[in-house]
Design a protein around this motif. Structure first.
Motif, PDB file in Angstrom:
ATOM      1  N   THR A 182      24.209 -81.307 100.647  1.00 21.18           N
ATOM      2  CA  THR A 182      24.009 -82.532  99.869  1.00 21.18           C
ATOM      3  C   THR A 182      24.088 -83.787 100.734  1.00 21.18           C
ATOM      4  O   THR A 182      24.413 -84.861 100.241  1.00 21.18           O
ATOM      5  CB  THR A 182      25.061 -82.609  98.742  1.00 21.18           C
ATOM      6  N   SER A 183      23.804 -83.657 102.012  1.00 23.69           N
ATOM      7  CA  SER A 183      23.853 -84.819 102.897  1.00 23.69           C
ATOM      8  C   SER A 183      22.811 -85.852 102.490  1.00 23.69           C
ATOM      9  O   SER A 183      21.663 -85.509 102.174  1.00 23.69           O
ATOM     10  CB  SER A 183      23.613 -84.389 104.352  1.00 23.69           C
ATOM     11  N   THR A 184      23.192 -87.112 102.532  1.00 29.20           N
ATOM     12  CA  THR A 184      22.260 -88.184 102.191  1.00 29.20           C
ATOM     13  C   THR A 184      21.299 -88.498 103.332  1.00 29.20           C
ATOM     14  O   THR A 184      20.458 -89.380 103.203  1.00 29.20           O
ATOM     15  CB  THR A 184      23.030 -89.459 101.809  1.00 29.20           C
ATOM     16  N   ARG A 185      21.397 -87.752 104.442  1.00 29.72           N
ATOM     17  CA  ARG A 185      20.411 -87.897 105.513  1.00 29.72           C
ATOM     18  C   ARG A 185      19.056 -87.322 105.106  1.00 29.72           C
ATOM     19  O   ARG A 185      18.026 -87.706 105.645  1.00 29.72           O
ATOM     20  CB  ARG A 185      20.882 -87.159 106.772  1.00 29.72           C
ATOM     21  N   GLU A 236      16.519 -85.228 101.880  1.00 31.10           N
ATOM     22  CA  GLU A 236      16.230 -85.107 100.452  1.00 31.10           C
ATOM     23  C   GLU A 236      16.850 -83.828  99.891  1.00 31.10           C
ATOM     24  O   GLU A 236      17.029 -82.859 100.604  1.00 31.10           O
ATOM     25  CB  GLU A 236      14.704 -85.097 100.225  1.00 31.10           C
ATOM     26  N   TYR A 279      20.795 -90.965  95.899  1.00 28.28           N
ATOM     27  CA  TYR A 279      21.758 -92.035  96.142  1.00 28.28           C
ATOM     28  C   TYR A 279      21.087 -93.395  96.323  1.00 28.28           C
ATOM     29  O   TYR A 279      21.716 -94.433  96.104  1.00 28.28           O
ATOM     30  CB  TYR A 279      22.642 -91.687  97.342  1.00 28.28           C
ATOM     31  N   ARG A 321      28.484 -93.754  99.371  1.00 26.35           N
ATOM     32  CA  ARG A 321      27.086 -93.481  99.041  1.00 26.35           C
ATOM     33  C   ARG A 321      26.361 -92.816 100.204  1.00 26.35           C
ATOM     34  O   ARG A 321      25.136 -92.673 100.167  1.00 26.35           O
ATOM     35  CB  ARG A 321      26.383 -94.788  98.647  1.00 26.35           C
ATOM     36  N   MET A 322      27.125 -92.439 101.207  1.00 23.48           N
ATOM     37  CA  MET A 322      26.534 -91.818 102.387  1.00 23.48           C
ATOM     38  C   MET A 322      27.348 -90.604 102.811  1.00 23.48           C
ATOM     39  O   MET A 322      28.573 -90.615 102.754  1.00 23.48           O
ATOM     40  CB  MET A 322      26.459 -92.813 103.558  1.00 23.48           C
ATOM     41  N   ALA A 354      19.212 -85.640  98.181  1.00 22.56           N
ATOM     42  CA  ALA A 354      20.346 -86.568  98.049  1.00 22.56           C
ATOM     43  C   ALA A 354      19.984 -87.961  98.542  1.00 22.56           C
ATOM     44  O   ALA A 354      20.467 -88.964  97.995  1.00 22.56           O
ATOM     45  CB  ALA A 354      21.551 -86.032  98.819  1.00 22.56           C
ATOM     46  N   LYS A 355      19.126 -88.039  99.541  1.00 23.23           N
ATOM     47  CA  LYS A 355      18.742 -89.346 100.096  1.00 23.23           C
ATOM     48  C   LYS A 355      18.147 -90.237  99.014  1.00 23.23           C
ATOM     49  O   LYS A 355      18.551 -91.403  98.848  1.00 23.23           O
ATOM     50  CB  LYS A 355      17.753 -89.145 101.243  1.00 23.23           C
ATOM     51  N   SER A 356      17.209 -89.712  98.251  1.00 21.42           N
ATOM     52  CA  SER A 356      16.573 -90.502  97.190  1.00 21.42           C
ATOM     53  C   SER A 356      17.482 -90.662  95.981  1.00 21.42           C
ATOM     54  O   SER A 356      17.461 -91.695  95.302  1.00 21.42           O
ATOM     55  CB  SER A 356      15.262 -89.836  96.762  1.00 21.42           C
TER      56      SER A 356
END
Length: 517
Positions: A223-226, A228, A234, A177-178, A230-232
């Motif tokens: 698409t890094s979850t660091r 937006e 995930y 998820r990260m 993707a952050k929100s």
């Protein structure tokens, strides 16, 4: 009296031993198997068997820090690992390597069965020469050995691909998820705990598996979850999994640098409540589709020339530049010399008094050996790079001074540039091992896309240079022929995809040959 005490002690010992054996017999028997790598089909590189780290039997448990002998997880089952093989990302795996690893896996599984469960540990973006969907092929062949009653739980990288065939043959499935993957072992543990919980409770296979292919194909650097969105996106998953009728939910970005029909995003939810599972899958897929145009690079981007100009003008040190097109952590060959050639041609770096720059790194096995033999402070000359991927620039001749020697790499100084020359592309050398101080360096160029956590925390500024290679960030420049269309962002016209949940049959449910494979 003594005889009475001895009899009592002996009786207690026998009861304890029998109870222990009974408890051991009651523990579920769980196999472990998997072949994991990430393969670019746009790179000329090939991955042979020798590139894999192969663990068999009890040794395989060493791959999981949460499975130490006295851990709570370890004690909940009798573990029967078959074969776990993994290697760094690279080119497509040769068919010979794949078949040999698969056969060893199947032979081991045949010897130690039967099994209550199996943990399937894969990345999900492996390509094999002449074979589509190798993970789907592998799990189908494993099913032929362990049977359909065995509960299989799969963990994956979020950059993996979930084909219908993989979804059909697994029972429980989850992914990271990260990105970067700081939750790697947390995810693997979750997959195993989900498996144990379902076996111990007697609930077994989930009643429902909802699968939603999403026609989006984007690189991990967008698409890094660091950041937006993707952050929100995930961040929605933990709330979804709190529902009583849901076991797990996952979003796969997919792998952008392979040209196969399975390469696209996927949402998958498993559980026992049809309404909750279906709605969760459709809501996550819809949320993903709605933000498709908001995905952007995780860092500022520019051409290599523009990136170097900005780094030279900046007062922030160290200033990191990602040589993104030949990123070996995403499947690049790792030996493209184009960027290094351009750097060494710049007049700013010709003198030792120029701005300090570390280039990490380039393979050059012959120069590596020569430098180690010559020793620190000695002048050496030799060629590096472009043994695998010479499409953009030929091997480079370095004439410089040996300034650092490590077990797997050396440092050759040319002007004000310190080039880390590795013995091969799979290097894990730290700067400190080579006597380098990155915090006192002006510019650091790394063959990478988004920075891994230690480098990310080290940088004072950062830019991604859009450079050529097997994982070129300009997806439009790549020769895709087999991915499903329409696909965002390749097809600019508006289209509304079918984001309704597709119900995947249970792994023990017969399906007619007309179903997808």
């Amino acid at each position: 009296m003594k005889n009475s005490i001895l009899t009592t002690l002996l009786f207690s010992f026998l009861i304890s031993t029998l109870a222990g054996k009974a408890q051991e017999k009651d523990l579920p028997r769980i196999a472990i198997a998997g072949i994991a790598t990430e393969s670019s089909t746009f790179s000329p590189a090939l991955t042979a068997r020798e590139a894999f780290r192969i663990r068999k039997g009890p040794e395989a448990l060493d791959a999981y820090p949460f499975m130490v002998p006295d851990s709570m997880v370890r004690g909940r089952a009798t573990w029967l690992p078959a074969l776990v093989a993994a290697t760094s990302p690279g080119g497509a795996v040769t068919r010979e390597a794949y078949e040999s690893l698969v056969q060893e896996t199947l032979d081991s599984l045949k010897k130690n069965g039967p099994y209550d469960g199996l943990y399937f540990d894969i990345h999900g973006a492996m390509s094999v020469v002449g074979l589509d969907d190798p993970e789907g092929d592998l799990i189908a062949r494993i099913r032929e050995v362990v049977g359909t009653e065995t509960l299989i739980s799969t963990s994956m990288d979020l950059h993996g691909n979930v084909s219908w065939r993989l979804a059909k043959n697994t029972d429980l499935i989850t992914c990271f998820r990260m990105a970067p993957h700081e939750d790697r072992y947390e995810t693997k543990k979750r997959a195993i705990v989900n498996l144990l919980d379902r076996l111990e409770s007697g609930q077994g296979k989930p009643a429902y598996k909802a699968w939603v292919p999403v026609p989006i194909l984007l690189p991990g650097e967008k698409t890094s979850t660091r950041v937006e969105p993707a952050k929100s996106l995930y961040a929605k998953i933990p709330e979804v999994t709190k529902q009583s009728g849901i076991i797990d939910a996952a979003i796969w970005i997919g792998y952008a640098w392979a040209d196969e029909p399975r390469n696209h995003a996927v949402v998958m939810v498993t559980g026992d409540d049809r309404i909750q599972v279906g709605e969760a899958a459709e809501n996550l897929a819809s949320s993903f589709w709605k933000v498709r145009s908001e995905f952007g690079f995780v860092a500022p981007v520019d051409s290599l020339t523009g990136s170097l100009n900005k780094a030279l003008a900046s007062k922030k040190r160290p200033f990191f530049i990602s040589d993104s097109g030949d990123n070996p952590t995403a499947g690049g060959a790792g030996d493209v010399t184009w960027t290094l050639k351009k750097i060494l041609e710049r007049p700013e770096f010709k003198s030792k008094k120029g701005p300090s720059l570390i280039y990490a790194s380039i393979p050059g096995p012959e120069l590596f050996k020569l430098a180690k033999s010559a020793g620190l402070g000695q002048k050496v000359s030799g060629y590096v790079g472009a043994q695998i991927d010479a499409r953009f620039a030929p091997p480079i001749k370095l004439d410089g001074t040996v300034e650092g020697i490590g077990e797997k790499a050396v440092v050759i100084r040319v002007g004000s540039v310190r080039v880390i020359v590795a013995h091969d592309r799979n290097r894990n050398t730290h700067f400190s091992d080579l006597g380098l101080d990155p915090l006192k360096t002006d510019i650091i160029v790394v063959k990478m896309g988004y920075l891994v956590p230690d480098l990310y925390n080290m940088r004072k500024d950062w830019i991604m240079a859009l450079t050529p290679g097997g994982v070129d960030q300009d997806l439009h420049s790549l020769d895709y022929r087999r991915i499903q269309r329409p696909m965002f962002p390749f097809d600019k016209h508006q289209f509304e995809p079918d984001l309704k949940a597709k119900w995947i049959p249970a792994s023990d449910e017969f399906v007619p040959s007309t179903y997808p494979r």
